[in-house]
Design a protein around this motif. Sequence first.
Motif, PDB file in Angstrom:
ATOM      1  N   ILE A  33       0.871  -1.171   0.000  1.00 23.20           N
ATOM      2  CA  ILE A  33       0.000   0.000   0.000  1.00 23.20           C
ATOM      3  C   ILE A  33       0.909   1.222   0.000  1.00 23.20           C
ATOM      4  CG2 ILE A  33      -1.752   1.298   1.266  1.00 23.20           C
ATOM      5  CD1 ILE A  33      -2.714  -1.412   2.360  1.00 23.20           C
ATOM      6  N   LEU A  34       0.906   1.959  -1.103  1.00 27.80           N
ATOM      7  CA  LEU A  34       1.698   3.172  -1.252  1.00 27.80           C
ATOM      8  C   LEU A  34       0.758   4.318  -1.564  1.00 27.80           C
ATOM      9  CD1 LEU A  34       4.655   1.899  -3.466  1.00 27.80           C
ATOM     10  CD2 LEU A  34       4.668   2.311  -1.012  1.00 27.80           C
ATOM     11  N   TYR A  35       0.992   5.426  -0.923  1.00 31.51           N
ATOM     12  CA  TYR A  35       0.155   6.605  -1.167  1.00 31.51           C
ATOM     13  C   TYR A  35      -1.327   6.272  -0.976  1.00 31.51           C
ATOM     14  CZ  TYR A  35       4.534   7.709  -3.503  1.00 31.51           C
ATOM     15  OH  TYR A  35       5.866   7.864  -3.803  1.00 31.51           O
ATOM     16  N   TYR A  36      -1.621   5.433   0.021  1.00 33.10           N
ATOM     17  CA  TYR A  36      -3.005   5.041   0.372  1.00 33.10           C
ATOM     18  C   TYR A  36      -3.698   4.235  -0.725  1.00 33.10           C
ATOM     19  CZ  TYR A  36      -2.094   8.544   3.906  1.00 33.10           C
ATOM     20  OH  TYR A  36      -1.529   9.253   4.922  1.00 33.10           O
ATOM     21  N   ARG A  37      -2.909   3.623  -1.622  1.00 36.55           N
ATOM     22  CA  ARG A  37      -3.496   2.800  -2.692  1.00 36.55           C
ATOM     23  C   ARG A  37      -2.746   1.480  -2.777  1.00 36.55           C
ATOM     24  NH1 ARG A  37      -4.333   6.035  -8.109  1.00 36.55           N
ATOM     25  NH2 ARG A  37      -5.521   4.148  -8.431  1.00 36.55           N
ATOM     26  N   MET A  38      -3.488   0.410  -3.056  1.00 33.49           N
ATOM     27  CA  MET A  38      -2.850  -0.886  -3.269  1.00 33.49           C
ATOM     28  C   MET A  38      -2.077  -0.835  -4.571  1.00 33.49           C
ATOM     29  SD  MET A  38      -2.104  -3.725  -2.202  1.00 33.49           S
ATOM     30  CE  MET A  38      -2.955  -4.943  -1.290  1.00 33.49           C
ATOM     31  N   THR A  39      -0.814  -1.225  -4.522  1.00 34.55           N
ATOM     32  CA  THR A  39       0.065  -1.165  -5.685  1.00 34.55           C
ATOM     33  C   THR A  39       0.708  -2.529  -5.869  1.00 34.55           C
ATOM     34  OG1 THR A  39       0.549   1.119  -5.072  1.00 34.55           O
ATOM     35  CG2 THR A  39       1.991   0.114  -6.690  1.00 34.55           C
ATOM     36  N   SER A  40       0.814  -2.987  -7.114  1.00 31.55           N
ATOM     37  CA  SER A  40       1.487  -4.255  -7.385  1.00 31.55           C
ATOM     38  C   SER A  40       2.564  -4.045  -8.439  1.00 31.55           C
ATOM     39  CB  SER A  40       0.488  -5.317  -7.835  1.00 31.55           C
ATOM     40  OG  SER A  40      -0.189  -4.901  -8.980  1.00 31.55           O
ATOM     41  N   PHE A  41       3.387  -5.063  -8.643  1.00 31.43           N
ATOM     42  CA  PHE A  41       4.521  -5.009  -9.568  1.00 31.43           C
ATOM     43  C   PHE A  41       5.404  -3.810  -9.216  1.00 31.43           C
ATOM     44  CE2 PHE A  41       1.208  -7.300 -11.858  1.00 31.43           C
ATOM     45  CZ  PHE A  41       1.886  -8.464 -12.157  1.00 31.43           C
ATOM     46  N   LEU A  42       5.870  -3.780  -7.966  1.00 30.19           N
ATOM     47  CA  LEU A  42       6.646  -2.656  -7.462  1.00 30.19           C
ATOM     48  C   LEU A  42       8.011  -2.554  -8.135  1.00 30.19           C
ATOM     49  CD1 LEU A  42       5.987  -3.028  -3.640  1.00 30.19           C
ATOM     50  CD2 LEU A  42       4.775  -1.602  -5.273  1.00 30.19           C
ATOM     51  N   SER A  43       8.456  -1.327  -8.331  1.00 33.90           N
ATOM     52  CA  SER A  43       9.810  -1.070  -8.822  1.00 33.90           C
ATOM     53  C   SER A  43      10.756  -1.079  -7.620  1.00 33.90           C
ATOM     54  CB  SER A  43       9.863   0.295  -9.509  1.00 33.90           C
ATOM     55  OG  SER A  43       9.669   1.317  -8.544  1.00 33.90           O
ATOM     56  N   ALA A  44      12.062  -1.014  -7.894  1.00 37.07           N
ATOM     57  CA  ALA A  44      13.041  -0.959  -6.805  1.00 37.07           C
ATOM     58  C   ALA A  44      12.808   0.294  -5.961  1.00 37.07           C
ATOM     59  CB  ALA A  44      14.453  -0.983  -7.362  1.00 37.07           C
ATOM     60  N   ALA A  45      12.462   1.395  -6.593  1.00 36.26           N
ATOM     61  CA  ALA A  45      12.196   2.640  -5.858  1.00 36.26           C
ATOM     62  C   ALA A  45      10.995   2.462  -4.935  1.00 36.26           C
ATOM     63  CB  ALA A  45      11.966   3.793  -6.816  1.00 36.26           C
ATOM     64  N   ASP A  46       9.978   1.737  -5.398  1.00 34.59           N
ATOM     65  CA  ASP A  46       8.806   1.479  -4.559  1.00 34.59           C
ATOM     66  C   ASP A  46       9.176   0.605  -3.358  1.00 34.59           C
ATOM     67  OD1 ASP A  46       7.106   2.911  -6.258  1.00 34.59           O
ATOM     68  OD2 ASP A  46       6.573   1.132  -7.414  1.00 34.59           O
ATOM     69  N   ILE A  47       9.987  -0.403  -3.589  1.00 34.97           N
ATOM     70  CA  ILE A  47      10.382  -1.304  -2.509  1.00 34.97           C
ATOM     71  C   ILE A  47      11.201  -0.557  -1.464  1.00 34.97           C
ATOM     72  CG2 ILE A  47      11.830  -3.304  -1.928  1.00 34.97           C
ATOM     73  CD1 ILE A  47      10.881  -4.569  -4.558  1.00 34.97           C
ATOM     74  N   ASP A  48      12.030   0.378  -1.905  1.00 37.84           N
ATOM     75  CA  ASP A  48      12.868   1.153  -0.996  1.00 37.84           C
ATOM     76  C   ASP A  48      12.149   2.352  -0.405  1.00 37.84           C
ATOM     77  OD1 ASP A  48      15.040  -0.527  -1.356  1.00 37.84           O
ATOM     78  OD2 ASP A  48      15.769   0.582  -3.080  1.00 37.84           O
ATOM     79  N   PHE A  49      10.848   2.499  -0.692  1.00 40.02           N
ATOM     80  CA  PHE A  49      10.058   3.628  -0.198  1.00 40.02           C
ATOM     81  C   PHE A  49      10.100   3.657   1.322  1.00 40.02           C
ATOM     82  CE2 PHE A  49       6.026   5.607   1.078  1.00 40.02           C
ATOM     83  CZ  PHE A  49       6.051   6.755   0.303  1.00 40.02           C
ATOM     84  N   PRO A  50      10.477   4.789   1.910  1.00 38.83           N
ATOM     85  CA  PRO A  50      10.547   4.845   3.376  1.00 38.83           C
ATOM     86  C   PRO A  50       9.159   4.813   4.004  1.00 38.83           C
ATOM     87  CG  PRO A  50      10.982   6.997   2.426  1.00 38.83           C
ATOM     88  CD  PRO A  50      10.861   6.028   1.288  1.00 38.83           C
ATOM     89  N   VAL A  51       8.986   3.943   4.967  1.00 33.80           N
ATOM     90  CA  VAL A  51       7.709   3.799   5.652  1.00 33.80           C
ATOM     91  C   VAL A  51       7.852   4.419   7.040  1.00 33.80           C
ATOM     92  CG1 VAL A  51       6.038   2.156   6.565  1.00 33.80           C
ATOM     93  CG2 VAL A  51       7.204   1.690   4.405  1.00 33.80           C
ATOM     94  N   ALA A  52       6.892   5.230   7.400  1.00 32.04           N
ATOM     95  CA  ALA A  52       6.957   5.891   8.718  1.00 32.04           C
ATOM     96  C   ALA A  52       6.640   4.922   9.826  1.00 32.04           C
ATOM     97  CB  ALA A  52       5.995   7.055   8.753  1.00 32.04           C
TER      98      ALA A  52
END
Length: 52
Positions: A33-52
Amino acid sequence: MRFRKPRPENVETAYAVEKIIRDADAVPATMAILYYRMTSFLSAADIDFPVA
């Protein structure tokens, strides 16, 4: 990325699981869940997204 593990272990787990899937000639569909939306097929940038 959680995998119920703390950072950076959770990111390492995500990459390790994706490698296992790719080695089996399949396409990983890592989801989060990124930006309050379910996201699939994540990129490397998405995987490294900092989670609070």
